[in-house]
Design an enzyme around this catalytic site. Structure first.
Site, short mmCIF file in Angstrom:
data_model
loop_
_atom_site.label_atom_id
_atom_site.label_comp_id
_atom_site.label_asym_id
_atom_site.label_seq_id
_atom_site.Cartn_x
_atom_site.Cartn_y
_atom_site.Cartn_z
N ASP A 165 -6.91 -5.06 2.42
CA ASP A 165 -5.65 -4.67 3.05
C ASP A 165 -4.95 -5.86 3.72
OD1 ASP A 165 -3.68 -2.93 3.90
OD2 ASP A 165 -4.83 -2.17 5.61
N GLU A 263 -0.54 -3.23 -4.26
CA GLU A 263 0.40 -2.67 -3.30
C GLU A 263 1.13 -3.80 -2.58
OE1 GLU A 263 -0.24 0.89 -0.51
OE2 GLU A 263 -0.76 -0.81 0.76
#
Length: 479
Positions: A165, A263
């Protein structure tokens, strides 16, 4: 081949290890495994011969009901051996909805699975950002190893993902790829902070994207949005250079042979993400051969850590509807809601307006459940944690966009721990202070959670179930 848990418990008791109920499972091709703990020491048990694990056993060989049993340390080498024969390797998402449940302590995955497996979401069980890794003194391997342990502990046999992330440099990307992560979130915040390029510096590809999208009409429930050329130019000037980092990252993954979900995150920027910025990002990357799995926009309103959404819910709904319609128009990527912890007001809206195609990330909400158990069981430790967190506020808030200030915090904690953790500022303080607290009091916190393991698991599972129930209502399923 299967032994009784009672027999295993009896044989391992002299060594201090306790097998975990529900972890015993057959291995395709022969043999069986289970997991066991000795306080905070973790081990994987192999029943049968030969064992595919290469390290020296910590217990065994024993003979239990006529079967050889060995306990091996739960380490990276043994995890790699087992993920070749069990579903322990992270996989790409294959469902419309997905949910990330980060675990900063590496002690809560089994409890998270207990909640997530009842709902129609793809679980992202290993989810940490480099800033979290630095503050918790962990690395991508540690996080994945803890998540895989939770998978074994829970007896879970379904698919799960692992999210590297908020990546911001090549070293972080390579470390996650070498560990086998399945989702890579490129955080453009730092690159965007450099500011826009002049329009004359735009590349031919950027200009062609602007020409393609200018004037396009996006139909959404409640109206039609027209992409404006001026806003597309502004988006291109701001985003083109930053998107170079995503392109380089995708090239690195391809060179390493990694197929993964990608992402882009702009949720922690100062400016609300316009539809034009969304459109430019997605189409520009497509022109470079990159298909996004998800985009995390900066939505209107306030989405701070550990508190519910604050802002104009109608304006937010319109933004979600437009961004979702744009996503469907340009490809099949989903919208991602970061800082999803406790955003209870907007869950149903998000699900409805995205037609159930979304990703939600949480992490701090699981950490807060650990703090809750400490508050209940060790008020003295809870008070010490608060005093340290309050003193270190500026250090803790450095990496988080949060409006919390020292004057928002009471000098003393409320006597009732539930009242303390219901206090907005106190909740936010604990949410962002995990690094300094674990540095000073990590062993003491873990000791409390080990001593009250069932209470900790119930708190984690119950908290996530509350999130998921608000998302799905009666759509729960058992998996």
């Amino acid at each position: 081949m299967f032994l009784s848990m009672e027999a295993l418990t009896e044989e391992l008791s002299p060594y201090g290890f306790k097998p975990i109920e529900g972890s015993l499972r057959r291995i395709p091709g022969g043999g069986a495994i289970f997991v066991a703990r000795r306080r905070d020491e973790r081990a994987v048990g192999w029943i049968g011969d030969p064992a595919p694990l290469t390290s020296l056993p910590v217990v065994g060989p024993l003979t239990v009901d006529g079967h050889p049993v060995r306990l091996y340390p739960w380490d990276w080498t043994n995890y790699q051996a087992l993920r070749g024969i069990l579903p322990l390797a992270p996989r790409r998402c294959d469902q419309l909805a997905s949910f990330g449940a980060g675990d900063r302590l590496g002690m809560a995955t089994a409890a998270q699975i207990a909640a997530l497996r009842r709902y129609p979401v793809f679980p992202i069980l290993a989810q940490q950002s480099p800033r979290e890794l630095a503050r918790t003194r962990r690395d991508f391997r540690d996080v994945l190893l803890a998540a895989a342990w939770g998978v074994l502990e829970a007896g879970y046999t379904g698919a799960f993902g692992a999210d590297a992330d908020h990546l911001q440099d090549e070293g972080q990307l390579r470390a996650a790829a070498e560990a086998g992560y399945s989702l890579y979130t490129f955080d453009l915040r730092r690159a965007l902070a450099r500011g826009p390029r002049p329009p004359e510096a735009l590349s031919p590809i950027a200009r062609s994207v602007i020409a393609e999208l200018a004037g396009r009409h996006i139909s959404y429930p409640g109206g039609v949005y027209e992409l404006e050329e001026g806003r597309l130019v502004a988006a291109a000037c701001l985003y083109e250079e930053a998107l170079g980092e995503v392109i380089r990252g995708a090239e690195i993954l391809r060179a390493m042979g990694v197929e993964a979900d990608l992402e882009v995150s702009v949720d922690e920027t100062d400016e609300e993400t316009s539809p034009e910025a969304h459109g430019f990002v997605v189409r520009y990357l497509q022109r470079h051969g990159i298909t996004l799995w998800s985009l995390a926009p900066r939505f209107p309103g306030i989405l701070e850590k550990a508190v519910d959404y604050e802002g104009d819910s109608e304006r937010l709904a319109r933004a979600i509807a437009i961004h979702h319609a744009l996503a469907r128009s340009l490809g099949e990527h989903r919208l991602s809601l970061h800082s999803g912890s406790e955003k209870f007001r907007i869950f149903r809206t998000l699900r409805a307006l995205t037609e159930g195609r979304f990703h939600i990330k949480t992490s701090g909400t699981t950490w807060l459940q650990a703090v809750r158990v400490v508050a209940r069981r060790r008020p003295d430790l809870f008070a010490a944690l608060y005093a340290l967190a309050r003193a270190a506020l500026e250090e803790s808030r450095r990496d988080y966009p949060i409006a919390l200030r020292r004057e928002d915090l009471p000098p003393e904690l409320p006597v009732d721990p539930e009242a303390a953790l219901a206090h907005r500022a106190i909740r936010q303080l604990f949410h962002i202070s995990y690094g300094v607290l674990l540095d000073r009091y990590g062993p003491a916190i873990r000791e409390v959670l080990i001593e009250h393991e069932a209470e900790h698991a119930a708190a984690v599972a119950g908290n996530l179930e509350h999130h998921l129930e608000l998302l799905f209502g009666d759509a729960a399923v058992c998996r």
